[in-house]
Scaffold this active site. Structure first.
Site, PDB file in Angstrom:
ATOM      1  N   TYR A   1       3.224  -9.842  -0.716  1.00  0.00           N
ATOM      2  CA  TYR A   1       2.457  -8.613  -0.904  1.00  0.00           C
ATOM      3  C   TYR A   1       2.055  -8.513  -2.375  1.00  0.00           C
ATOM      4  CZ  TYR A   1       4.233  -6.927   3.644  1.00  0.00           C
ATOM      5  OH  TYR A   1       4.545  -6.770   4.972  1.00  0.00           O
TER       6      TYR A   1
ATOM      7  N   LEU B   1       1.234   4.052  12.864  1.00  0.00           N
ATOM      8  CA  LEU B   1      -0.009   4.830  12.805  1.00  0.00           C
ATOM      9  C   LEU B   1      -1.226   3.916  12.850  1.00  0.00           C
ATOM     10  CD1 LEU B   1       0.921   7.556  10.144  1.00  0.00           C
ATOM     11  CD2 LEU B   1       0.997   7.715  12.646  1.00  0.00           C
TER      12      LEU B   1
ATOM     13  N   ARG C   1      -2.280   1.528  10.965  1.00  0.00           N
ATOM     14  CA  ARG C   1      -2.964   1.416   9.667  1.00  0.00           C
ATOM     15  C   ARG C   1      -3.855   2.617   9.376  1.00  0.00           C
ATOM     16  NH1 ARG C   1      -2.298  -2.717  12.652  1.00  0.00           N
ATOM     17  NH2 ARG C   1      -1.157  -4.515  11.860  1.00  0.00           N
ATOM     18  N   GLY C   2      -3.404   3.771   9.826  1.00  0.00           N
ATOM     19  CA  GLY C   2      -4.138   5.012   9.575  1.00  0.00           C
ATOM     20  C   GLY C   2      -5.074   5.408  10.693  1.00  0.00           C
TER      21      GLY C   2
END
Length: 336
Positions: free
Chosen positions: A56, A209, A211-212
């Site tokens: 990341y 969620l 990714r929104g």
């Protein structure tokens, strides 16, 4: 904060974990000060599980977590459990070129993570994706050696199918499988989740969620920042997005009836699927964190769950959860 145990052999953790990926990469602009403040707020609220990956931001996320833990009160720092994914191969430009699960590579990745995290051990260590060129028994065996040496506390898995879970668990105790699980990503219910439960393996669910997408805060008009990988996600594209946002509106009506947000409803649904499941919330700000943490207090009764099932039945989403080239790396999808 409520707590749950990750499987028969895993650690006791907070009922919600904090997924830290978006604080470093893949969602556009990041704010380091707000990221550290969000981790501090999570620890203050009793969140103990911090999830990251050594790839990341090419190590940025581990360094960020190190900073946050070093500057947190000692009581909060000591309760933190790091969950680290390894194995992804990156380019200077940020591309992904595959995964390396060779035992010597596993130990190399671990050495770098320990240094970046500023610690002598990793809480849970897991291969991000299965390396098709290396038997999973060899990769897990290498992590087991790290456990024996005291550098890792628990062995985890990530995005693998039921057969691979069985093979891995035959080598050494596995605490949990990290895999996408949400109202619109329910593939694990068919075979993977039953096998995990049979073997006493917990689940850390990411993408709760999506990714929104099902947070209640997404709209067709939203502009994506450069580098935001959702711009290449099938579920965020064209007619798929229209279809999926219609599902969100159906969910919103249920949420409004309970006086909670769409995000809280979606997170509470994952929490309701079993005490062996720990959702990871990908909050990047203290505001979103506070909203997500409140989901722990939400109770969904049978009428609520039935209404949610009618609004967003299994398989209702339009589009795959990743682009085709990324889906090809998912052992969890190949075995379905």
């Amino acid at each position: 904060m409520q707590t749950r145990t990750l499987g028969t052999n895993g650690p006791r953790t907070s009922a919600l974990g904090l997924g830290c990926m978006g604080m470093s990469a893949l969602y556009g602009h990041t704010d380091r000060a707000e990221s550290v403040a969000t981790i501090h707020a999570a620890l203050e609220a009793g969140v103990t599980l911090l999830d990251t990956g050594d790839f990341y931001g090419m190590g940025h996320n581990e360094l960020l977590i190190d900073e946050a833990l070093r500057t947190a009160p000692s009581a909060h720092r000591e309760q933190a459990l790091t969950s680290v994914k390894f194995g992804a191969l990156r380019t200077v430009e940020g591309g992904f070129t595959g995964y390396d699960g060779r035992p010597e590579a596993v130990k190399n990745f671990a050495a770098y993570s320990l240094q970046r995290l500023g610690t002598d051990h990793i809480g849970i260590y897991r291969m991000a994706r299965l390396d098709p060129a290396v038997p999973v028994e060899e990769t897990v065996g290498a992590v087991a050696e790290l456990v024996e040496a005291g550098h890792v506390r628990h062995i985890g898995l990530s995005e693998v199918g039921a057969d691979t879970v069985r093979r891995a668990a035959s080598v050494a105790p596995v605490s949990d499988l990290q895999i996408e699980y949400s109202l619109i990503s329910r593939g694990i219910e068919e075979e993977i989740l039953p096998v995990c439960r049979e073997l006493g393996i917990g689940v850390t669910a990411y993408g709760v969620l999506s990714r929104g997408l099902i947070s209640g805060n997404w709209s067709r008009e939203r502009e994506l920042a450069p580098g935001d990988f959702r711009g290449m996600s099938p579920r965020f594209s064209g007619e798929n997005l229209d279809h999926n946002l219609a599902l969100v509106e159906a969910l919103r009506r249920i949420a409004d009836g309970k006086g909670i947000t769409v995000a809280q409803t979606a997170i509470a649904w994952v929490l309701s699927r079993g005490d062996d499941i720990v959702p990871l919330i990908g909050a990047r700000t203290r505001e979103r964190l506070a909203e997500s943490l409140a989901a722990v207090e939400v109770t969904l009764d049978r009428d609520d769950l039935d209404a949610i099932e009618r609004a967003v039945p299994a398989g209702a989403a339009a589009g795959e959860r990743y682009s085709a080239n990324q889906m090809a790396h998912l052992d969890s999808e190949k075995q379905r």
